[in-house]
Scaffold this active site. Structure first.
Site, PDB file in Angstrom:
ATOM      1  CB  CYS A   1     -39.820  40.024  80.676  1.00 17.13           C
ATOM      2  SG  CYS A   1     -40.489  41.691  80.433  1.00 17.13           S
TER       3      CYS A   1
ATOM      4  CG  ASP B   1     -39.302  44.136  84.527  1.00 17.39           C
ATOM      5  OD1 ASP B   1     -38.434  44.432  85.380  1.00 17.39           O
ATOM      6  OD2 ASP B   1     -40.498  44.461  84.630  1.00 17.39           O
TER       7      ASP B   1
ATOM      8  NE  ARG C   1     -39.679  45.288  87.883  1.00 19.73           N
ATOM      9  CZ  ARG C   1     -40.989  45.534  87.944  1.00 19.73           C
ATOM     10  NH1 ARG C   1     -41.533  45.911  89.087  1.00 19.73           N
ATOM     11  NH2 ARG C   1     -41.746  45.408  86.871  1.00 19.73           N
TER      12      ARG C   1
ATOM     13  CG  HIS D   1     -41.874  39.477  85.065  1.00 17.92           C
ATOM     14  ND1 HIS D   1     -42.266  40.629  85.696  1.00 17.92           N
ATOM     15  CD2 HIS D   1     -41.604  39.827  83.793  1.00 17.92           C
ATOM     16  CE1 HIS D   1     -42.219  41.645  84.840  1.00 17.92           C
ATOM     17  NE2 HIS D   1     -41.813  41.185  83.673  1.00 17.92           N
TER      18      HIS D   1
ATOM     19  CB  CYS E   1     -45.234  41.087  82.768  1.00 13.70           C
ATOM     20  SG  CYS E   1     -44.353  41.490  81.243  1.00 13.70           S
TER      21      CYS E   1
END
Ligand SMILES: [Zn+2]
Length: 233
Positions: free
Chosen positions: A44, A46, A48, A100, A103
């Site tokens: 992803c 993302d 993080r 994750h 998400c």
């Protein structure tokens, strides 16, 4: 989290590069000459979920493709090009699809609201939900999101395996396994979803680009015994 100026980022970068060079003086010189990663990470976008840090790998050790909610779509030439280069040129041995929990893309796909163009991308995840809708009965929204994060990884692993790229690699006997993992933002731990596909016979027949006889005929052990190369008596 405090806002970082671009100057601070350049300063961080110099400290990082200097520290690595102090540890391994030839590190960047060697890396500039070639990369030979064993892993392709599809994860992803993302912020993080950074591939290298999570796996404890240095630059040069993992080839990376990231998009919103780690989706593999068969008409996405960006993702397909990354997979093709990783498999055909870099000869990675593992493709790791990592989702994750928590998400934002998956969570948004479970809702009925519009966020613009991205709604079209997230439709792929709504399809995953639709394929497994019965599993979502009686789950609260948090549990439903966790489950869809996991199922989405499993489905994207299938999509990777259904590409001509991965199947061509298997057909020529190249070792290549596609894995599904999910990462927990809350404790930084990676979980194995026990989805590991490494051969054509592990995918449904309808998606196979080659029949079993074609694959069998190309196996190295089989080729060694072709008529023009008779077995020693
Ligand atoms: Zn995400």
């Amino acid at each position: 989290m405090p806002h970082r100026s671009l100057e601070a980022i350049f300063a961080n970068n110099r400290r990082w590069a200097d520290a690595l060079k102090a540890e391994q003086p030839d590190f960047f010189k060697t890396l500039a000459e070639q990369q030979a990663p064993d892993y392709l990470w599809i994860g992803c976008a993302d912020s993080r979920v950074p591939a290298n840090e999570i796996m404890g790998l240095l630059p040069g050790e993992v080839f990376v493709h990231r998009n919103v909610a780690n989706v593999v779509v068969h008409t996405d030439f960006n993702c397909l090009s990354v997979i093709q280069y990783a498999v055909d040129v870099l000869k990675v041995r593992h493709i790791i699809v990592t989702g994750h929990y928590g998400c934002g893309g998956v969570s948004a796909a479970l809702e009925n609201r519009t966020m613009g163009l991205i709604d079209n991308w997230l439709r792929n995840i709504k399809d995953v939900y639709t394929h497994h809708q019965h599993l979502f009965d009686h789950l609260d929204s948090h549990e439903a999101c966790d489950l869809l994060c996991e199922l989405n990884v499993c489905e994207q692993v299938d999509h990777v395996c259904h590409t001509t790229i991965v199947q061509d690699a298997w057909k020529r006997g190249q070792p290549l396994t596609v894995h599904g993992l999910v990462y927990s933002l809350e404790d930084g731990v990676l979980h194995d979803l026990s989805v590991n596909v490494s051969a054509m016979e592990e995918i449904p027949t309808i998606y196979r680009m080659y029949n079993d006889q074609e694959i069998f005929d190309r196996l190295p052990s089989r080729r060694r015994r072709l008529p023009q190369d008779p077995e020693p008596s």
